[in-house]
Design a protein around this motif. Structure first.
Motif, PDB file in Angstrom:
ATOM      1  N   THR A 110       5.825  11.350   0.300  1.00 54.69           N
ATOM      2  CA  THR A 110       6.829  10.949   1.293  1.00 54.69           C
ATOM      3  C   THR A 110       6.511   9.570   1.855  1.00 54.69           C
ATOM      4  O   THR A 110       7.372   8.692   1.900  1.00 54.69           O
ATOM      5  CB  THR A 110       6.918  12.001   2.423  1.00 54.69           C
ATOM      6  OG1 THR A 110       7.145  13.266   1.834  1.00 54.69           O
ATOM      7  CG2 THR A 110       8.020  11.680   3.409  1.00 54.69           C
ATOM      8  N   LEU A 111       5.256   9.382   2.236  1.00 51.14           N
ATOM      9  CA  LEU A 111       4.856   8.103   2.823  1.00 51.14           C
ATOM     10  C   LEU A 111       4.985   6.956   1.813  1.00 51.14           C
ATOM     11  O   LEU A 111       5.443   5.864   2.158  1.00 51.14           O
ATOM     12  CB  LEU A 111       3.411   8.205   3.335  1.00 51.14           C
ATOM     13  CG  LEU A 111       3.182   7.626   4.712  1.00 51.14           C
ATOM     14  CD1 LEU A 111       4.059   8.289   5.733  1.00 51.14           C
ATOM     15  CD2 LEU A 111       1.729   7.749   5.115  1.00 51.14           C
ATOM     16  N   ALA A 112       4.595   7.219   0.580  1.00 49.11           N
ATOM     17  CA  ALA A 112       4.690   6.196  -0.468  1.00 49.11           C
ATOM     18  C   ALA A 112       6.160   5.813  -0.670  1.00 49.11           C
ATOM     19  O   ALA A 112       6.491   4.631  -0.833  1.00 49.11           O
ATOM     20  CB  ALA A 112       4.086   6.720  -1.766  1.00 49.11           C
ATOM     21  N   PHE A 113       7.017   6.806  -0.612  1.00 46.48           N
ATOM     22  CA  PHE A 113       8.447   6.591  -0.795  1.00 46.48           C
ATOM     23  C   PHE A 113       9.037   5.771   0.359  1.00 46.48           C
ATOM     24  O   PHE A 113       9.767   4.791   0.146  1.00 46.48           O
ATOM     25  CB  PHE A 113       9.135   7.959  -0.897  1.00 46.48           C
ATOM     26  CG  PHE A 113      10.620   7.897  -0.979  1.00 46.48           C
ATOM     27  CD1 PHE A 113      11.254   7.485  -2.138  1.00 46.48           C
ATOM     28  CD2 PHE A 113      11.401   8.276   0.105  1.00 46.48           C
ATOM     29  CE1 PHE A 113      12.637   7.441  -2.207  1.00 46.48           C
ATOM     30  CE2 PHE A 113      12.782   8.226   0.043  1.00 46.48           C
ATOM     31  CZ  PHE A 113      13.406   7.806  -1.121  1.00 46.48           C
ATOM     32  N   VAL A 114       8.682   6.147   1.580  1.00 49.47           N
ATOM     33  CA  VAL A 114       9.173   5.439   2.767  1.00 49.47           C
ATOM     34  C   VAL A 114       8.665   3.991   2.743  1.00 49.47           C
ATOM     35  O   VAL A 114       9.410   3.046   3.016  1.00 49.47           O
ATOM     36  CB  VAL A 114       8.718   6.164   4.062  1.00 49.47           C
ATOM     37  CG1 VAL A 114       8.968   5.322   5.301  1.00 49.47           C
ATOM     38  CG2 VAL A 114       9.426   7.510   4.195  1.00 49.47           C
ATOM     39  N   ASP A 115       7.404   3.814   2.383  1.00 48.79           N
ATOM     40  CA  ASP A 115       6.799   2.486   2.295  1.00 48.79           C
ATOM     41  C   ASP A 115       7.592   1.613   1.322  1.00 48.79           C
ATOM     42  O   ASP A 115       7.964   0.477   1.632  1.00 48.79           O
ATOM     43  CB  ASP A 115       5.346   2.642   1.826  1.00 48.79           C
ATOM     44  CG  ASP A 115       4.599   1.325   1.777  1.00 48.79           C
ATOM     45  OD1 ASP A 115       4.573   0.636   2.812  1.00 48.79           O
ATOM     46  OD2 ASP A 115       4.042   0.972   0.714  1.00 48.79           O
ATOM     47  N   ASP A 116       7.884   2.183   0.171  1.00 49.39           N
ATOM     48  CA  ASP A 116       8.620   1.483  -0.858  1.00 49.39           C
ATOM     49  C   ASP A 116      10.016   1.064  -0.364  1.00 49.39           C
ATOM     50  O   ASP A 116      10.429  -0.090  -0.533  1.00 49.39           O
ATOM     51  CB  ASP A 116       8.753   2.443  -2.056  1.00 49.39           C
ATOM     52  CG  ASP A 116       9.028   1.701  -3.322  1.00 49.39           C
ATOM     53  OD1 ASP A 116       8.339   0.698  -3.552  1.00 49.39           O
ATOM     54  OD2 ASP A 116       9.953   2.120  -4.050  1.00 49.39           O
ATOM     55  N   CYS A 117      10.719   1.994   0.272  1.00 46.48           N
ATOM     56  CA  CYS A 117      12.073   1.711   0.772  1.00 46.48           C
ATOM     57  C   CYS A 117      12.055   0.619   1.836  1.00 46.48           C
ATOM     58  O   CYS A 117      12.894  -0.281   1.831  1.00 46.48           O
ATOM     59  CB  CYS A 117      12.696   2.948   1.418  1.00 46.48           C
ATOM     60  SG  CYS A 117      12.990   4.271   0.280  1.00 46.48           S
ATOM     61  N   LEU A 118      11.094   0.713   2.761  1.00 51.15           N
ATOM     62  CA  LEU A 118      11.085  -0.228   3.892  1.00 51.15           C
ATOM     63  C   LEU A 118      10.549  -1.607   3.501  1.00 51.15           C
ATOM     64  O   LEU A 118      11.015  -2.619   4.036  1.00 51.15           O
ATOM     65  CB  LEU A 118      10.301   0.351   5.068  1.00 51.15           C
ATOM     66  CG  LEU A 118      10.906   1.616   5.690  1.00 51.15           C
ATOM     67  CD1 LEU A 118      10.046   2.103   6.856  1.00 51.15           C
ATOM     68  CD2 LEU A 118      12.335   1.390   6.169  1.00 51.15           C
ATOM     69  N   GLN A 119       9.602  -1.654   2.567  1.00 52.77           N
ATOM     70  CA  GLN A 119       9.084  -2.965   2.129  1.00 52.77           C
ATOM     71  C   GLN A 119      10.203  -3.830   1.554  1.00 52.77           C
ATOM     72  O   GLN A 119      10.197  -5.046   1.721  1.00 52.77           O
ATOM     73  CB  GLN A 119       7.978  -2.808   1.062  1.00 52.77           C
ATOM     74  CG  GLN A 119       6.684  -2.179   1.564  1.00 52.77           C
ATOM     75  CD  GLN A 119       5.868  -3.070   2.516  1.00 52.77           C
ATOM     76  OE1 GLN A 119       6.303  -4.162   2.901  1.00 52.77           O
ATOM     77  NE2 GLN A 119       4.697  -2.593   2.902  1.00 52.77           N
TER      78      GLN A 119
END
Ligand code: IMP
Ligand code: MG
Length: 185
Positions: A110-119
């Protein structure tokens, strides 16, 4: 069968740690944000809602509160097991200092996914504040978590925002759900 919940982190301990974490976050961002350029705090729904509500009141800085809803599709509901965004943040974060607040780091997907989206939205900086870090071996490459409240063993936990089948979020403490597999809805 009646659920059995063993208290893992009592209310007092949560309060104390969140107050410390709020100070750490305040110190870290105090020269970076202002009324004109507030800290953008994105709370991941629903799990981090209680933690986020308490944490922001310990951050003594101008901040802009946002929400994101991400479904991690755990267990049977997920053929691929990939997280998906439901509610996007309402406006741009380009050039903003962004702090994402999450309930728990388990596999880290989840965190990796959110990081990817927000970056992709080019924030000035992007950091994570996570209530619980599960001590496990992870296969997913996870973003660094700058602000962590507690480390916990690899057990299924509920309370203080965390659920099992949408129940238990309102418990004021974090507890281990001991007979999870025997509970039927
Ligand atoms: P991850 O993608 O595997 O890191 O899982 C993150 C999400 O799974 C969290 O945001 C929680 O919603 C949920 N989750 C993981 N472990 C637990 C737990 O022990 N109790 C309740 N929810 C959990
Ligand atoms: Mg969650």
């Amino acid at each position: 069968m009646k659920p059995k919940i063993k208290i893992l982190i009592p209310v007092k301990k949560i309060k104390k740690r969140i107050s410390e974490l709020g100070k750490e976050i305040t110190d870290y961002y105090k020269n970076k944000v202002s009324e004109k350029k507030p800290l953008v705090v994105i709370v991941i729904q629903k799990g981090a809602s209680i933690f986020g509500a308490d944490l922001i009141r310990e951050i003594k800085l101008p901040l802009d509160l946002r929400f994101m809803r991400v479904a991690s599709y755990r267990g049977r509901t997920s053929p691929q097991g990939n997280p998906e965004i439901f509610d996007k943040i309402q406006s741009g974060i380009g050039n903003d200092h962004v702090l994402v607040v999450e309930d728990i780091l388990d596999t880290g997907k989840t965190l990796a996914f959110v990081d990817d989206c927000l970056q992709k939205l080019h924030p000035a900086s992007l950091n994570f504040a996570v209530l619980l870090i599960k001590i496990i071996k992870r296969q997913t490459k996870i973003p660094k978590v700058k602000f962590k409240a507690f480390k916990v063993a690899d057990k299924f936990v509920v309370g203080y925002g965390l659920d099992y089948n949408e129940i238990y979020r309102n418990l004021p403490y974090v507890g281990i759900l001991e007979n999870k597999n025997k509970i039927t809805k």
